[in-house]
Scaffold this active site. Structure first.
Site, PDB file in Angstrom:
ATOM      1  N   HIS A 233       0.767  -1.178   0.086  1.00 36.64           N
ATOM      2  CA  HIS A 233       0.069  -0.008  -0.127  1.00 36.64           C
ATOM      3  C   HIS A 233       0.802   1.469  -0.153  1.00 36.64           C
ATOM      4  CE1 HIS A 233      -3.582   2.612   0.284  1.00 36.64           C
ATOM      5  NE2 HIS A 233      -2.918   3.376   1.057  1.00 36.64           N
ATOM      6  N   HIS A 260       3.612  10.456   3.016  1.00 39.65           N
ATOM      7  CA  HIS A 260       3.212  11.629   1.889  1.00 39.65           C
ATOM      8  C   HIS A 260       3.967  12.631   1.820  1.00 39.65           C
ATOM      9  CE1 HIS A 260      -0.578   9.281   0.794  1.00 39.65           C
ATOM     10  NE2 HIS A 260      -0.913   9.023   2.189  1.00 39.65           N
TER      11      HIS A 260
HETATM   12 ZN   LIG Z   1      -3.020   5.393   0.947  1.00 36.11          ZN
END
Ligand SMILES: [Zn+2]
Length: 307
Positions: A233, A260
């Site tokens: 993921h 991120h």
């Molecule tokens: Zn994700």
């Protein structure tokens, strides 16, 4: 030589935003060659926000775009699916500020796009070919991209949990590997963080239907789709975040305990450092099965195993 592609006909999803919990309708529509991926807020007179690095806004638990105060939240899974499918141009209509989380993976998007089909356009795809190493480092976290003759990713994560620990994954984005190995991997969260995250206004749409929920010893909603679904993921997220470079990358990305913020920091570095890459056509890239129109049915079947 690869050509740009768009979707053959519009597809529609409804769901809730992972963090906002807000109900949302999303439509993916064909777009002309050269347009890239463009979001439109149909609830705000069709206000347009392009999926490019300069629109990256706040990045913590998800990647969000903002333009003139208009937000598009949690873009990473959709952008990952579109890049993994070799879909260059699309308009994505939303009637709320956050994309639907669906099942927490890219699988529902991939399946819907495959059933609608891809259309080859009359423009040769231009790649961001990495010519020089670019690295972003923050303590034990790092992400770097090196010159390579294809788009390759190596990711390692380390979470102190009996089901995760040290996981590593390497993938070369050719020949359907994204669709089979990455797209089905779901997002995950730790039950012990739930209250704190909800207090921060996050994960209001999270449930056992759209995330792997980790308890201290195991998971609340088995089975896993892969034993190393967690690192897969992270690769899925990375592909979606790096898609904000606006071009498909030709290079080798190595990420260690990143997230991120690190992924999008690399995009910003690439945007600033124009000497690290050049735009070029790639002559020998093996097209994805979805791009040559073969095996879509077979792929859909393989993918259905995970649904
Ligand atoms: Zn994700």
């Amino acid at each position: 030589m690869s050509f740009e592609q768009t979707i053959r006909s519009a597809i529609e999803f409804s769901g809730v935003g992972l963090h906002s919990g807000a109900p949302v309708q999303m439509r993916i529509l064909p777009a002309p060659a050269g347009s890239g991926i463009v979001f439109r807020r149909v609830d705000l007179d069709g206000f347009v926000v392009e999926a490019v690095g300069k629109n990256v806004a706040k990045v913590s638990y998800a990647t969000s775009l903002m333009k003139k105060g208009v937000l598009i939240s949690t873009t990473e899974h959709l952008l990952s699916a579109l890049l993994g499918l070799g879909l260059d141009n699309a308009i994505v209509d939303l009637d709320s500020l956050e994309l639907p989380i669906l099942d927490g993976s890219a699988l529902p998007i991939v399946q819907a796009v495959l059933s609608a089909g891809l259309r080859r356009q009359r423009r040769k795809r231009v790649y961001m070919c990495i010519r020089r190493e670019v690295e972003v480092r923050d303590g034990a976290k790092s992400i770097a991209v090196y010159p390579a003759d294809s788009y390759r990713i190596h990711y390692c994560i380390d979470f102190p949990h009996p089901l995760i620990g040290n996981q590593e994954f390497t993938v070369e984005l050719t020949n359907g590997s994204y669709l089979r190995q990455i797209a089905p991997a779901r997002t995950f969260g730790f039950l012990r963080d739930e209250a704190a995250l909800r207090n921060m206004g996050l994960i209001r749409g999270a449930s056992e239907a759209n995330a792997i929920v980790l308890t201290d010893e195991g998971i609340k909603n088995p089975p896993l789709r892969f034993p190393d679904e967690f690192v897969r993921h992270k690769v899925l997220d990375l592909i979606g975040d790096l898609a904000l470079a606006g071009r498909r990358i030709q290079g080798h990305v190595i990420a260690e305990r990143a997230g991120h913020a690190m992924h999008t920091a690399l995009v910003q570095r690439l945007m600033r450092d124009r000497s690290a890459w050049e735009l070029a056509h790639v002559y020998d890239e093996v097209p994805e099965p979805a791009e040559v129109g073969v095996g879509a049915g077979e792929l859909a079947e393989t993918l259905a195993v995970h649904a």
